[in-house]
Write an enzyme that holds these catalytic residues in place. Structure first.
Site: not given
Length: 308
Positions: A12, A39, A50, A52, A87, A174, A176
């Site tokens: 990440d 990514h 984040c 979310h 992303r 996710s 989330s």
């Protein structure tokens, strides 16, 4: 079969921690560290959130493309065919740093914030626009979504594949999301198969380990408070039962490499070392039994000499 390999790591890189030059150096460092894929997302690095959470700020589409180009250049310079995943957080991001890019104009609201950011209309249309822009520069395209929505996933996939047939897609299943609040049990059961058929070939559960670790420790602590060592013994028996499926952490000393250093010690001492750690250990005495079929380290002195 005698073949030694490393499980591929997808790293990440967040939003690149700066501009294109930062992305270039970060990509090189991640390749040197052994990443097979990296990514990058299209948020402003200094305001990174984040996917979310609220308050996300996008960078212009063209700037995100430059970051992807920089990452690819780094991989080429390193001579490593690294997988690049682009992303976009545009489905839920309602702010952007600048109105400089014509690609972003249709989504501008005309509003400004106290920080100087521009308002944009968050949603799948904005995400599709960015996904189409990133597709030529990335191996995989990832739209970070706000909920597990099959219709939305299909819409994004069809839009990308209309112009880039067969383009690999990524999907974050996710934690989330409240899965049972959003989907029926039947929908949950077939969710991954259905999005896989749409082209989402890289599917993952971010933070699955975090939740599994925290819940299992909480569950053990709660049961230990009420039942004492019975609670831990139950956990240990569950470990024994899982070994037939490939679980190997029942014997923690061996799991962290004690057998490897025993082998080093034996080689250095010509096979006569008397201070090897696993010889005479409780793991040797209590865990190498029919109840615990996973014994030793393949090809090691622990496996050849110490398993009774």
């Amino acid at each position: 079969n005698g073949i030694h390999w490393f499980a591929p790591i997808v790293a990440d890189a967040e939003a690149g921690f700066g501009g294109a030059l930062n992305v270039f150096e970060l990509m090189k460092a991640m390749i040197e560290a052994g990443a097979a894929g990296v990514h990058f997302e299209d948020q402003l690095a200094s305001e990174k959130k984040c996917g979310h959470m609220g308050g996300k700020v996008l960078i212009p589409t063209s700037q995100a493309v430059r970051n992807l180009v920089s990452a690819r250049l780094a991989a080429d310079v390193m001579g490593v065919p690294t997988v690049i995943i682009a992303r976009t957080d545009a489905d839920a991001a309602s702010l952007i740093t600048s109105d400089v890019d014509p690609s972003d104009h249709e989504f501008l609201t005309g509003e400004r914030t106290m920080e100087g950011f521009y308002g944009v209309n968050a949603g799948i249309d904005q995400a599709i626009s960015r996904g189409l822009s990133y597709a030529p520069y990335a191996d995989v395209v990832w739209c970070e979504t706000s909920e597990p929505n099959l219709e939305q996933a299909q819409r994004f996939a069809e839009a990308i594949h209309e112009k880039f047939p067969g383009k690999l897609l990524a999907y974050n299943c996710s934690p989330s999301f409240n899965w049972k609040k959003k989907l029926s049990e039947e929908e949950i059961s077939r969710f991954q198969e259905e999005i896989g058929a749409m082209g989402y070939r890289f599917q993952f559960v971010t933070l699955a380990g975090f939740h599994a670790l925290n819940y299992s420790m909480f569950d053990l602590a709660r049961n230990y408070r009420e039942r004492g060592m019975d609670a831990y013994s139950d956990l240990q028996q569950a470990e024994f039962a899982a070994e037939e499926h490939g679980y190997t952490a029942t014997k923690h000393q061996r799991e962290v490499g004690a057998g490897y250093f025993d082998e080093v010690a034996q080689i250095v001492a010509g096979g006569a070392a008397s201070t090897t750690a696993l010889t005479g250990s409780t793991e040797e005495a209590q865990f190498d039994s029919p109840e615990s079929p996973i014994t030793g380290l393949p090809g090691s002195t622990q496996n050849e000499q110490f398993v009774k």
